[in-house]
Design a protein around this motif. Structure first.
Motif, mmCIF file in Angstrom:
data_model
loop_
_atom_site.group_PDB
_atom_site.id
_atom_site.type_symbol
_atom_site.label_atom_id
_atom_site.label_comp_id
_atom_site.label_asym_id
_atom_site.label_seq_id
_atom_site.Cartn_x
_atom_site.Cartn_y
_atom_site.Cartn_z
ATOM 1 N N ALA A 98 -1.150 -20.058 -9.120
ATOM 2 C CA ALA A 98 -1.059 -21.397 -8.571
ATOM 3 C C ALA A 98 0.336 -21.972 -8.693
ATOM 4 O O ALA A 98 1.201 -21.416 -9.327
ATOM 5 N N ASP A 149 -0.312 -30.732 -5.853
ATOM 6 C CA ASP A 149 0.150 -31.283 -4.583
ATOM 7 C C ASP A 149 0.267 -32.801 -4.716
ATOM 8 O O ASP A 149 -0.733 -33.496 -4.945
ATOM 9 N N VAL A 159 -9.521 -26.120 -3.568
ATOM 10 C CA VAL A 159 -8.245 -25.484 -3.904
ATOM 11 C C VAL A 159 -7.136 -26.501 -4.162
ATOM 12 O O VAL A 159 -6.070 -26.142 -4.643
ATOM 13 N N THR A 160 -7.375 -27.764 -3.867
ATOM 14 C CA THR A 160 -6.358 -28.789 -4.061
ATOM 15 C C THR A 160 -6.510 -29.514 -5.395
ATOM 16 O O THR A 160 -5.524 -29.835 -6.055
ATOM 17 N N ARG A 212 -2.075 -29.617 2.672
ATOM 18 C CA ARG A 212 -1.322 -28.406 2.382
ATOM 19 C C ARG A 212 -2.112 -27.173 2.815
ATOM 20 O O ARG A 212 -3.322 -27.100 2.610
ATOM 21 N N GLU A 213 -1.410 -26.212 3.371
ATOM 22 C CA GLU A 213 -2.060 -24.977 3.815
ATOM 23 C C GLU A 213 -2.438 -24.116 2.615
ATOM 24 O O GLU A 213 -1.752 -24.106 1.585
ATOM 25 N N SER A 214 -3.531 -23.420 2.717
ATOM 26 C CA SER A 214 -3.935 -22.427 1.721
ATOM 27 C C SER A 214 -4.773 -21.381 2.423
ATOM 28 O O SER A 214 -5.450 -21.662 3.411
ATOM 29 N N ARG A 215 -4.688 -20.168 1.932
ATOM 30 C CA ARG A 215 -5.485 -19.087 2.510
ATOM 31 C C ARG A 215 -5.738 -18.031 1.457
ATOM 32 O O ARG A 215 -5.077 -17.986 0.417
ATOM 33 N N ASN A 243 -9.483 -18.729 -5.199
ATOM 34 C CA ASN A 243 -8.867 -19.015 -3.906
ATOM 35 C C ASN A 243 -9.413 -18.136 -2.787
ATOM 36 O O ASN A 243 -9.568 -18.582 -1.651
ATOM 37 N N HIS A 262 -4.246 -24.160 -6.396
ATOM 38 C CA HIS A 262 -4.088 -22.795 -5.923
ATOM 39 C C HIS A 262 -3.906 -22.777 -4.428
ATOM 40 O O HIS A 262 -4.729 -23.264 -3.690
ATOM 41 N N VAL A 263 -2.824 -22.180 -4.051
ATOM 42 C CA VAL A 263 -2.508 -22.083 -2.625
ATOM 43 C C VAL A 263 -2.119 -20.645 -2.324
ATOM 44 O O VAL A 263 -1.728 -19.893 -3.184
ATOM 45 N N GLY A 264 -2.257 -20.298 -1.033
ATOM 46 C CA GLY A 264 -1.954 -18.937 -0.641
ATOM 47 C C GLY A 264 -0.499 -18.749 -0.356
ATOM 48 O O GLY A 264 0.260 -19.664 -0.203
#
Length: 492
Positions: free
Chosen positions: A12, A16, A136-137, A198-201, A398, A490-492
């Motif tokens: 992570a 954010d 995830v945020t 925010r982007e996450s994958r 995630n 946790h973000v990708g």
């Protein structure tokens, strides 16, 4: 099921700083999706008359949406995981707006049915992306509880808010606006999502399970379609049994395929966690027991008490307020006491309120008995929805956040579809039995209310089953929740 309450979180970064603004955007989108499942209910008589829809086919205004939504949720969750949750969130919003515009401009029944199915399809992409973005945020247990409090309040109150909005729009504008209203809401959400979300994958194995996707989607669509047929042919009807049987068979094959797949659409490890599995199962039975209540009360308000669509919609407003307020309370109680007993108290209240409705008669007035029952149920639901969402996505990691949220949405959606079909059949059967027993020529208010109260009684029993499942399977404590805290997102 495994009893481990927590699992390691993935890599992570820093929290954010825009996470609360992102939550506001997600809340707007979730409200739009939840509203759309009920906003056309009160407008249905106007839609039927305007477009010349038969009594047999009018159900498709509702079920075209629920079929597509429930059938594609799992696939939508995996697409969000792999292609990017923010990206699919925005795609889902744009598609939902386009489908709503098409439905609002519909001049034929077929055009409206197609638009509602498209709404369900894009909703199945949007809903799991929204819920997984929260997971995830927000990784601190207290912040996560507050975030799920907002989300749970909207999810719980959305059906009632939809009835209110549907009544207002139908009476003062036209039924078309029950769909067109989504367009400006979606555009605003997209404009806010671009800078704030925010982007996450998922990382690692991101291959699609094509056989699993086909089996799950076909199985859920067939099962829900069979359930909707029960309203026409009864539970012993050929179409009902055939499509339900095919659906259950396909879903059984789906589970076998998933257990052997190297990149499953539904990783069975998600269901093996005792707490998470208990949350999904309880969510299913909550859907079965709760959502037919709105249908019965809508008919009671308009058919027995003689209220207009607008008045009937406004009578549900206290329910919405109760859920929102108690969801805020639940978000405060969750980190202090843990999810198990907070939600157990919610089930006690919801069951008590439903039992109060079983004492209705044609002379029952709103203020004296129905309003207190709605308030009691709404407070209970706020205490149920918030911990349920938190437990269903707790420590999911995630990689699987999208599909885990899709399973929760699927559980509630399929449960609601089953509940409306099942309890409506119970109610109509009780009404028919009253007519025969009293040698009546047609259903009287007394006969109709006899059906409604039978449905409420079954609803209370089903909610009791959900409560027992929750208390037995969900053993997570406040310490388990705090142990999973991370100062990171946790973000990708």
């Amino acid at each position: 099921m495994a009893t481990t309450a927590s699992e390691p979180l993935p890599l992570a970064t820093v929290p954010d700083p825009r996470r609360w603004k992102a939550l506001a955007v997600i809340a707007i989108a979730q409200l739009m999706v939840v509203l759309d499942a009920s906003i056309v209910n009160i407008a249905l008589p106007s839609i039927q008359e305007d477009l010349g829809i038969s009594d047999a086919n009018r159900q498709w205004v509702i079920t075209a949406y629920t079929l597509a939504f429930g059938g594609f949720l799992l696939l939508g969750g995996r697409i969000a995981d792999f292609q990017g949750r923010k990206r699919m969130f925005i795609v889902g919003l744009a598609g939902f707006a386009g489908a709503s515009l098409l439905g609002g401009l519909a001049q034929t029944a077929e055009m409206l049915f197609a638009a509602r199915a498209l709404q369900g399809l894009f909703g199945a992409l949007l809903a799991p992306a929204a819920l997984s973005l929260i997971s995830v945020t927000f990784t601190d247990s207290k912040e996560r509880a507050k975030a799920f409090g907002v989300f749970g309040g909207i999810s719980g109150a959305g059906a009632a808010i939809g009835l209110v909005a549907g009544g207002i729009l139908t009476e003062y504008l036209s039924w078309h606006w029950c769909l067109l209203v989504n367009v400006p809401i979606a555009i605003i959400a997209i404009m806010l999502a671009i800078p704030f979300v925010r982007e996450s994958r998922a990382t690692g194995n991101t291959k699609y399970d094509v056989p699993g996707a086909i089996l799950a989607t076909a199985g859920l669509v067939s099962l829900v379609y069979g359930i909707t047929q029960a309203q026409i042919e009864g539970w012993n009807g050929a179409s009902t049994l055939t499509f339900m049987g095919i659906g259950l068979l396909l879903l059984a094959i789906f589970i076998v395929v998933e257990s052997k797949s190297t990149h499953p659409l539904l990783p069975l490890r998600i269901l093996e966690n005792r707490n998470r599995g208990g949350a999904y199962l309880a969510a299913f039975f909550v859907g079965v027991g709760l959502f037919a209540m709105f249908l019965f009360l809508t008919f009671f308000f308009q058919g027995i008490l003689g209220y207009s669509p607008l008045q009937a919609g406004l009578l549900f407003l206290p329910f919405s307020a109760g859920v929102i307020l108690s969801a805020g309370l639940a978000s405060q109680l969750l980190p202090r006491f843990g999810p198990r007993w907070v939600t157990a108290s919610g089930f006690v209240l919801a069951i008590a309120g439903m039992l109060l409705l079983t004492m209705m008669t044609p002379e029952t007035q709103y203020l004296g008995q129905i309003l207190p029952a709605l308030i009691i149920i709404s407070v209970g639901m706020g205490l149920i929805f918030v911990p349920m969402s938190a437990v269903a996505l707790f420590a999911i990691g995630n990689h699987d956040a999208g599909v885990a949220s899709a399973v929760l949405n699927t559980s509630q959606q399929i449960g609601g579809s089953i509940g409306i079909a099942f309890l409506n059949t119970i109610a109509t059967s009780a009404t028919a039995a009253y007519v025969v027993a009293n040698n009546l020529q047609q259903p009287t208010p007394e006969a109709l209310v006899a059906g409604f109260t039978r449905g409420f009684a079954w609803g209370a029993g089903i909610l009791a089953v959900a409560g027992v499942i929750w208390v037995v399977l969900v053993t997570m404590t406040k310490k388990d929740m705090a142990a999973n805290d991370s100062p990171t997102a946790h973000v990708g």
